[in-house]
Structure formats: C-alpha cells, structure tokens
Design a protein around this motif. Structure first.
Motif, PDB file in Angstrom:
ATOM      1  N   SER A   1      -9.546   5.322   3.769  1.00 19.17           N
ATOM      2  CA  SER A   1      -8.208   4.472   3.333  1.00 19.17           C
ATOM      3  C   SER A   1      -7.002   5.383   3.309  1.00 19.17           C
ATOM      4  N   GLN A   2      -5.770   5.033   3.780  1.00 19.25           N
ATOM      5  CA  GLN A   2      -4.461   5.668   3.547  1.00 19.25           C
ATOM      6  C   GLN A   2      -3.470   4.803   3.720  1.00 19.25           C
ATOM      7  N   HIS A   3      -2.273   5.660   2.796  1.00 23.81           N
ATOM      8  CA  HIS A   3      -1.055   4.497   2.499  1.00 23.81           C
ATOM      9  C   HIS A   3       0.003   5.500   2.797  1.00 23.81           C
ATOM     10  N   SER A   4       0.941   4.820   2.843  1.00 28.08           N
ATOM     11  CA  SER A   4       2.466   5.500   3.275  1.00 28.08           C
ATOM     12  C   SER A   4       3.244   5.307   2.306  1.00 28.08           C
ATOM     13  N   VAL A   5       3.970   6.420   1.600  1.00 31.37           N
ATOM     14  CA  VAL A   5       4.778   6.285   0.534  1.00 31.37           C
ATOM     15  C   VAL A   5       5.872   7.132   0.783  1.00 31.37           C
ATOM     16  N   GLN A   6       7.113   6.226   0.229  1.00 28.21           N
ATOM     17  CA  GLN A   6       8.495   6.670   0.428  1.00 28.21           C
ATOM     18  C   GLN A   6       9.091   6.960  -0.889  1.00 28.21           C
ATOM     19  N   LEU A   7       9.624   8.227  -1.410  1.00 25.97           N
ATOM     20  CA  LEU A   7       9.872   8.211  -2.878  1.00 25.97           C
ATOM     21  C   LEU A   7      11.420   7.824  -2.974  1.00 25.97           C
ATOM     22  N   ASP A   8      12.293   7.861  -1.699  1.00 31.49           N
ATOM     23  CA  ASP A   8      13.397   7.642  -2.061  1.00 31.49           C
ATOM     24  C   ASP A   8      13.702   6.138  -2.229  1.00 31.49           C
ATOM     25  N   THR A   9      13.154   5.442  -1.653  1.00 32.28           N
ATOM     26  CA  THR A   9      13.094   4.050  -1.865  1.00 32.28           C
ATOM     27  C   THR A   9      12.221   3.327  -2.870  1.00 32.28           C
ATOM     28  N   MET A  10      11.187   4.250  -3.483  1.00 31.12           N
ATOM     29  CA  MET A  10      10.344   3.849  -4.357  1.00 31.12           C
ATOM     30  C   MET A  10       9.272   2.809  -3.887  1.00 31.12           C
ATOM     31  N   SER A  11       8.527   3.081  -2.701  1.00 29.31           N
ATOM     32  CA  SER A  11       7.908   1.833  -2.070  1.00 29.31           C
ATOM     33  C   SER A  11       6.525   2.754  -1.797  1.00 29.31           C
ATOM     34  N   CYS A  12       5.548   1.804  -1.344  1.00 27.82           N
ATOM     35  CA  CYS A  12       4.100   2.280  -1.018  1.00 27.82           C
ATOM     36  C   CYS A  12       3.737   1.142  -0.341  1.00 27.82           C
ATOM     37  N   THR A  13       2.839   1.190   0.760  1.00 30.92           N
ATOM     38  CA  THR A  13       2.130   0.185   1.365  1.00 30.92           C
ATOM     39  C   THR A  13       1.006  -0.665   0.629  1.00 30.92           C
ATOM     40  N   CYS A  14       0.729  -0.158  -0.543  1.00 32.00           N
ATOM     41  CA  CYS A  14      -0.303  -0.818  -1.542  1.00 32.00           C
ATOM     42  C   CYS A  14       0.880  -1.957  -2.175  1.00 32.00           C
ATOM     43  N   ARG A  15       2.303  -1.808  -2.242  1.00 33.05           N
ATOM     44  CA  ARG A  15       2.984  -2.799  -2.876  1.00 33.05           C
ATOM     45  C   ARG A  15       2.767  -2.705  -4.458  1.00 33.05           C
ATOM     46  N   ARG A  16       2.147  -1.836  -5.172  1.00 33.45           N
ATOM     47  CA  ARG A  16       2.223  -1.657  -6.622  1.00 33.45           C
ATOM     48  C   ARG A  16       3.609  -1.151  -6.937  1.00 33.45           C
TER      49      ARG A  16
END
Length: 880
Positions: free
Chosen positions: A663-678
């Motif tokens: 399992s893998q996810h993409s995280v972007q800290l400047d927009t506070m988003s993750c592909t898990c949507r939590r």
C-alpha cells in the motif's frame, strides 16, 4: 508681699456662687480685728496677723461674711470659714481634694483645738465636696430624674436577648431614624414615646418562640407560624378554633381538660399588628409521642427552605434524619417529597409570574448584551395573550462562533420536565478543541416541522447564512427536519448521526454484531473505492441489509461522500447530546430559571475555557494533541519518500491489496491533503502525513488546520457574556402573558430516558444476564418482536370477532324466565369506559390544541390585535 507657693487654704465648704471682688484690702489691721471678732462670736480661738499668713508674704483678703481669698500660684480660692452652710445632702462621705502635687504648710502662730480639724492631718475628714457626695437613694432619684423611659428595661438587655447573649439583629423598636422621631421604647424629649410591650422579632425569636401577655406580633401569619413552631418543639397538639387576619384563638387539644389558652387580636381592622390579650401558659397534658399535626409539608418547607435551595438533591433519608434530630419526630417519605416540592415552588415563584416576566427578562438580556436576538412568539385567544415559543441567540456567542469555530452546526431537541411540557431546541457548534460551543436555543411546544422551521429561520438571520455552501448541519433524523434544512439551506451539507441510524437499523430487524460492524465500516470509509468495497461485503452478508443502506443516500452518513472544505469528519451528534445532558437539572425548572441556568452555564463556560487556553503547553488543544499522538503511533509502519519539498510518497505495511502490492499514498503538506482523504476531511495530519513530517524533522502540530490553533480558540472565547441584574431590578412591563395550555397526564411523569436494547449494562456481580439485556420480547401469536401476545393486534381482532358471534347466539335464545329477566339488578353495576381508537390523536380530541399557526413575518415585529382570535404574535424587544 511675695507669694508663697507652698501655702494652703483654710478648711471649709467650697462655695462656687459667693460673689467677691478683686480689689486689694489696704487695712490689714482692721481686717484682723474684724476677724478676731468673728472668731470670738463663732466660738473659735483668736488669731493674729501672723496666723493668717500675712507675715509670711502671702496676700490674703478676708471678707466680712466670713470668707477668705487666697492668691497663690496665679489662682484664687474662696473658702467658707463661717456658717458651715450645708449644700446638697447630709454629709456621709468626705474626700480630701488636695492635689498630690501641692504641699501645705501648717499654721505656726496658733494651734486649733482638738475639736477642730487640721487640714494637714492625713486622717483629716473634714473637707466635704458636695459633687461627689452621693447615697444609694440619691442615685436612684437622679436616675429617675434624668433618664426617660422604663427604668426596668435597658436597651443593652434587649440587645443581649435578656440572657447575656449578644444578638446580631438590631430591633427596629430601638433604632431612631434620620428625622429624629421616637421609634423606640425610650422617650425622646419633646416627643411621645411608643408602648413598652415586648415585640416579637421573626428573625431572632422564631428559633424558640416564647409568649408573654401583651407581646406584639407583626401580623397573623407570623403569629400562627410561631404557634406552630412552639407546638412542634413542645409536642403539643394546638388548634386554631378561630383564625382570621385580626383575631386568632389557640387552644390545646392534646387533653380535653388542658387549660392552655392563647388569644391575640389587632387594635383595629386597618392595623394588621396582633397583640396577646389573654394568655394561660400552663399545660396539664403530657407531650405526645407521634408526629404533631402542625409538622406538615408547608411547615417543613418554610423551616428548611434554605436547605432545600442549597441542595436540590437532598435525599429523602437526609430530610427524615434532620427532622428527627431537630424535633424528635418520624415523618414519611411522601411528606418529605411534598415539603421539598413546596419549598422549590415557593422559591421559584408561581407559573403565572414566570410567564409574565418573560418580556422583562428579554428586555434585560438585550440591554446587557447589545445585539442579542430574543423573540417571543404568542397566540391571541380573545383578550388573552398566550405563550407559545421563545428564541434566544446572545450576541457574544454568535460572534465567537463566527470568528473562531468551524462552520458545522449540530441540531437537537430534548424534553422539558417541568409542569408545562415542551421541547428545548438547540444549535451547538464545535470549537478548536472539539468541545461544544452553544449558539442559540429555543423553547417550543413540540418538535415538529413547523417549530424547526421557526427556529432555523431566526438562526439563519442571526448567523447570516444566506450562502449555505460552506456550512454543515448534523442532526438525528427528526420528523420534518430534513425537509426544512433542504428548503432553508439548499446548498448546505446535512449529515445524520450514525448512532441513531443504527438504532433504526436494528428496529427494522437488522440485528447482530456482524451487520453492526458492516454498517460502521461503510460509515467510516473515506474514499469511494473503500465505500464500494465495504458495501459489497455487506451485500454478501445480507441482501436486505444492503438494500436498506442503498435506500439512504450515502452523502448523509458516510465519510466517503463528505466535503473536504469543512475540516470536520464527525459521524455522531454527540456535542448536541452533551449539551442536553448538562441541562438535566435546568429542564426540570420553570421557564425563567431554566433559561437562566442555560445562560449562566454559557457565561461560566466562556470564562473557564478562556482561562484554561492560556495554560496550554502545546500549539493545539489537549484533545487535538491526544489525536496527533494516536496517529503518530502508527507512523512507524510507513516509509516516506520525498518527491519535492512538500510532496511525499508513503509506502508501508498498511492495508495491502489482493494482488499483494504494498500500500502507498501520496501526501502534500502545503495543501494538507493525502490520498486516504483523512487529512483532507478533518484537517489533522494522518499517520501517512506524520511519517512525512517526521522524515523532515518537523512537528505535526505545525501542520494542522487553522481552526485547531490556539489563536482561533482564543478568538472564539475572548467574547464575554455580561451578567444581568435580579428580577427586582428589571424594567417592569405591564403586558401579561398566559402560560401554554397543558393537560396533565395520569401517574407520575417519567424523568429518566427509556434506554433501548444494549444501552444498559448489568449490575456488578451478576453471573447471568437477564433476557431483557440481549433479546427483545416477541409475540406468541404473530411471532413478531416488539410486543407480546396480550397487546397483539391480531389476537385482539380475533377476540372481537368471537365476542360478536357470542352476542348473536344469545339474541337468538328465547327467554325462559320472564320474571327473572324483568327483575332489577340489585348488585353494583360496573361501568366500562370506552377505549380510544388506536389511530386517534390527543391533540385532535381537545379543540384547544387544534389551532393552526403560520410562520412569523420578519418584516413586521409588532402585535396585531385587530385580526382573528387565532393570531400569532411575534414580540421582539428592542432597546433602541
């Protein structure tokens, strides 16, 4: 001649009123001769010039009347040496008034006889000063001459309670007003004094009432209460054969031959003061052992009213123990409950007074908190203005929610448990620490579509929710509320509480732990793919359950369909339920004490949260810090691969796919988003984002949404609710408002919530669970759950058909004994009340509850009294 400072005067009585001149006597010889003649006439030994001290340099003048004048040390002394005239009273005691600082010199020329007194003798007792010479009789005469009033009654005795105990209460009979009028038992000169009869002080004398002939009481109510207290303390059965406002007669009925007699009456019908005219204090009866009749609920309510107000949860056992300790009497539990209810009712006032003060209360709220919205909705029934609803939104709470809280509003209603039933509707927000933040509340007649529409209409105007795209409402699935939100806030997101959804889920027959877990898995799914997967698992477990879930749109109860801009992923309406729970005691009180408890709770909550936020050790609140630590505990399962300064690819042992790919996810800290949507939904870094943050050596509390920061939290609680004055300081408003119509139901009203299956826990020490804890009752006739065979509609329908057939058979049988048939029935006839129809409505049975109401017109807030009887009145008090 030089003055001798050591010279002393002659003995004799001091005469203050003898006239003399300051002229110098030139003929000393002539004066001496005259003095010798006087001494010879009075039978005294003669003296010479030297004996008079003239040869010693001291000037002395002796008058013809027998008085002499000394001039020594700059002062003059007049001494009577002649007639020894008695001044004042006969000599009993004498004092030597010579100053200790002066020294006397004896006469050297000639000695006096032994009968005469020498002033230099230390045992000399001849100098008498009439100002200090008093006898016991003289002291009494002077006291009577100079002191007004009754000499046997001194103010200090009254202040000490006649027994040496100092009282803190100053009796009004011993005080004087600013005008100098005589208001006490002692006469002021030139004024007429009052009576000297004993006065009964309710505050001090009611602890142990004692009666005396002529004692004065303020009114008949105080007098009778003192008699009741005396009867309870002495355990005597006293009765009132005659009891009016101006005449009260008291007898003892413990024994028919008891001579006790107490009669008090007022001087006139215009004066409520009572005075004891006849008093026979002796009893020939003995004290009774049982409870005295005067120890009833009103007496106990008056006696212990302060205790009831201080402890609203005072138990029945505690009341019984206190009464037994104070009066030595045993009382029943019903008497305890009646006394407690009477004390509370007396303290809170009557129901009519509560509703008459509503407009004054609303005016005070708007006066102390400028900009607040208070609406009173009434109905006009003829000339009677009857209360229906009230809405309150305080300006500080509204402003704090707008600037410091996320745009999510919880809606809920709860029952009022006071005399006039109703519903309490509330709108509650969520602060930056995931705590409750009250916004507005209202008291309405019921939780219906019309009341929710009325409440949300004012809420929309106060919060300016004209563009509802950025707002979320969460509530239970109340009747009519979903349609009202859709009409007033068409673009808002409306979420349903999953716990209440699960109760409906069980009620439709979908029971069992497996189906419960499937339902919650669907609700917690954050992505569309996860939602589809969990719904497929539910379909495999139960097809009917899958269809039940598909009938309810997922946008109301599943996170996979929630918007990300609200930064809140809650599935429960717990913050509204918590707010209702804090008002359990307030909901049992009348309307104004109930509203006051809500206001005080909000005022104290703002202060406590503001003070606690100043002590935070972290950049976020304690609850948020706990959630971050929980997510950080899972971050060690992942590895962060940096793509850019703000973007990371997270790989780990999380939930693996069926193909076995990691399992893998993409995280972007400047927009506070993750592909898990939590991270997107709640605004808090998920475990994937924390793994990326730790890889850079940063802190997770720096990457939370703005709503969770201490700055936003302080903006929400920096507002302050201003306190209001008491009822006596409110601006009076003469318009009267009648309480709402209410018909009391039979039996004792329920105060505890009826808990469903699985909401209760068995008591400790239980080895076997009762059947009611894990199973619902089922019917043996129709095999359905939720009712038993006795209340089964199918069985009752069969019994009705059988009864009709039996009646038809009896009508066809001929009468065998006509005499017996015509004989009247001498036994008691039973009356069977007709049963109401199952589909009948209580409001339909009473025409008073069938009045229709329309929505208020926000453009016109005045009372229109020229329309029909069933008119709705909207009263908005505006201080401007």
């Amino acid at each position: 001649m030089d003055e001798d400072p050591n010279h002393s005067s002659f003995f004799g009585h001091l005469i203050e009123d003898l006239p003399f001149t300051d002229e110098e006597d030139t003929g000393e010889q002539e004066d001496a001769a005259n003095l010798d003649e006087l001494f010879e006439e009075w039978g005294l030994p003669k003296t010479t010039m030297g004996s008079c001290g003239m040869g010693n340099g001291v000037g002395r003048s002796i008058r013809v009347d027998g008085s002499s004048r000394d001039r020594g040390k700059g002062k003059e002394k007049v001494v009577e040496v002649a007639h020894k005239r008695k001044v004042g009273r006969p000599k009993k005691r004498s004092y030597n008034t010579r100053s200790g600082g002066e020294s006397s010199r004896p006469v050297q020329e000639e000695k006096f006889s032994s009968e005469s007194d020498d002033s230099d003798d230390p045992n000399y007792d001849g100098f008498v000063d009439s100002d200090y010479e008093l006898e016991e009789e003289d002291d009494e005469i002077l006291f009577e001459r100079n002191v007004d009033g009754n000499v046997d009654r001194v103010p200090e005795f009254d202040e000490m309670g006649y027994e040496g105990h100092i009282s803190d209460e100053f009796q009004s009979a011993h005080e004087s007003d600013s005008d100098g009028e005589d208001v006490g038992p002692f006469k002021v000169k030139g004024k007429k004094r009052f009576s000297d009869w004993l006065e009964f002080n309710e505050k001090t004398d009611m602890k142990n009432p004692r009666f005396a002939l002529g004692m004065i009481f303020p009114n008949s109510k105080v007098f009778k209460h003192a008699v009741r207290k005396h009867a309870v303390l002495t355990k005597k059965e006293l009765m009132f054969p005659r009891s009016t406002k101006h005449k009260v007669l008291v007898k003892c009925k413990t024994s028919p031959d008891c001579p006790f007699w107490l009669y008090a009456s007022s001087p006139s019908n215009d004066n409520p003061t009572l005075q004891i005219r006849t008093f026979r204090p002796n009893h020939t009866c003995s004290s009774i052992k049982k409870r005295v009749n005067h120890c009833h609920a009103p007496f106990l309510a008056e006696e212990y009213k302060d205790c009831f107000m201080a402890d609203a949860k005072w138990s029945r056992e505690g009341i019984q123990n206190v009464v037994n300790r104070d009066f030595g009497m045993e009382i029943g539990y019903q008497l305890c409950y009646r006394a407690k209810n009477k004390a509370i009712k007396k303290a809170q006032g009557s129901i009519e007074d509560q509703y008459n003060l509503l407009e004054a209360y609303a005016h005070e709220l708007k006066k102390k908190n400028q900009g607040s919205s208070v609406w009173i909705h009434t109905e006009l029934e003829g000339e009677i203005i009857r209360f229906k609803r009230i809405y309150i939104c305080l300006a500080p709470l509204r402003e704090g929610w707008i600037v410091g809280c996320r745009h999510i509003i919880g809606l809920d209603g709860c029952h009022l448990k006071c005399f006039h039933k109703g519903r309490l509707l509330s709108a509650v927000g969520i602060d930056g620490n995931n705590g409750i933040y009250p916004i507005s509340w209202a008291i309405v007649e019921g939780e219906t579509r019309a009341t929710w529409n009325w409440f949300l209409t004012f809420l929309r105007e106060d919060l300016q929710l004209w563009n509802s795209h950025h707002y979320v409402f969460i509530s239970d699935k109340q009747k009519g509320l979903e349609q009202v939100i859709k009409n007033l806030f068409p673009n808002a997101e409306h979420r349903h509480c999953v716990r209440h959804l699960h109760n409906n889920f069980k009620g439709d027959g979908h029971t069992g732990l497996q189906l419960k877990q499937r339902l919650w898995a669907v609700a917690r799914a954050t992505t569309i793919n996860e939602y589809t997967k969990t719904m497929g698992e539910m379909a495999a477990a139960s097809g009917s359950t899958y269809n039940w879930c598909m009938d309810r749109p997922a946008k109301h109860w599943s996170r996979s369909h929630f918007g990300w801009m609200f930064k809140c992923d809650i599935l429960l309406n717990n913050h509204s339920e918590s707010f209702n729970k804090t008002l359990l005691e307030a909901r049992k009180k009348p309307i104004i004490p109930c509203l006051e408890d809500i206001r005080i709770a909000c005022m104290v909550r703002l202060t406590n949260r503001r003070n606690s936020a100043a002590k935070w050790r972290c950049k976020v609140g304690p609850r948020i810090e706990k959630l971050l630590k929980k997510n950080a505990s899972w971050a060690n399962q992942y590895r962060a691969l940096e793509s850019s300064e703000w973007r990371f690819e997270i790989q780990g042992r999380g939930v693996a796919c069926e193909s076995g790919v990691i399992s893998q996810h993409s995280v972007q800290l400047d927009t506070m988003s993750c592909t898990c949507r939590r991270y997107d939904l709640c605004g808090l870094p998920c475990s994937h984002a924390i793994a990326a943050i730790y890889s850079k050596g940063w802190s997770p509390d720096d990457y939370v949404a703005e709503w969770y920061t201490k700055k936003k939290y302080m903006q929400a609680y920096q507002v302050m609710l201003n306190p209001i004055a008491g009822v006596s300081e409110w601006e009076p408003i003469e318009r009267k408002i009648a309480p709402p119509l209410y018909r009391r139901q039979l039996r004792r009203p329920k105060k505890n919530k009826a808990k469903g299956l699985g909401e209760t826990t068995p008591p400790s020490g239980t080895e076997k669970l009762p059947r009611s804890f894990y199973s619902r009752v089922s019917c043996g006739t129709c095999n359905q759950k939720g009712h038993n065979a006795r209340s089964c509609a199918r069985r009752n329908k069969v019994n009705e058909n059988v009864g009709m057939e039996q009646e038809n058979v009896q009508e066809q049988v001929p009468q065998q004994n006509h005499i017996q048939a015509e004989a009247p029935n001498e036994g008691p006839q039973e009356y069977e009340a007709p049963l109401p129809h199952e589909e009948s409505n209580f409001e339909d049975a009473d025409p008073r509850y069938s009045q229709t109401s329309s929505m208020p017109n926000l453009d016109n807030h005045i009372i229109n009294e020229n329309e029909n009887e069933n008119v709705n009145l909207n009263v908005n008090i505006d201080t401007t």
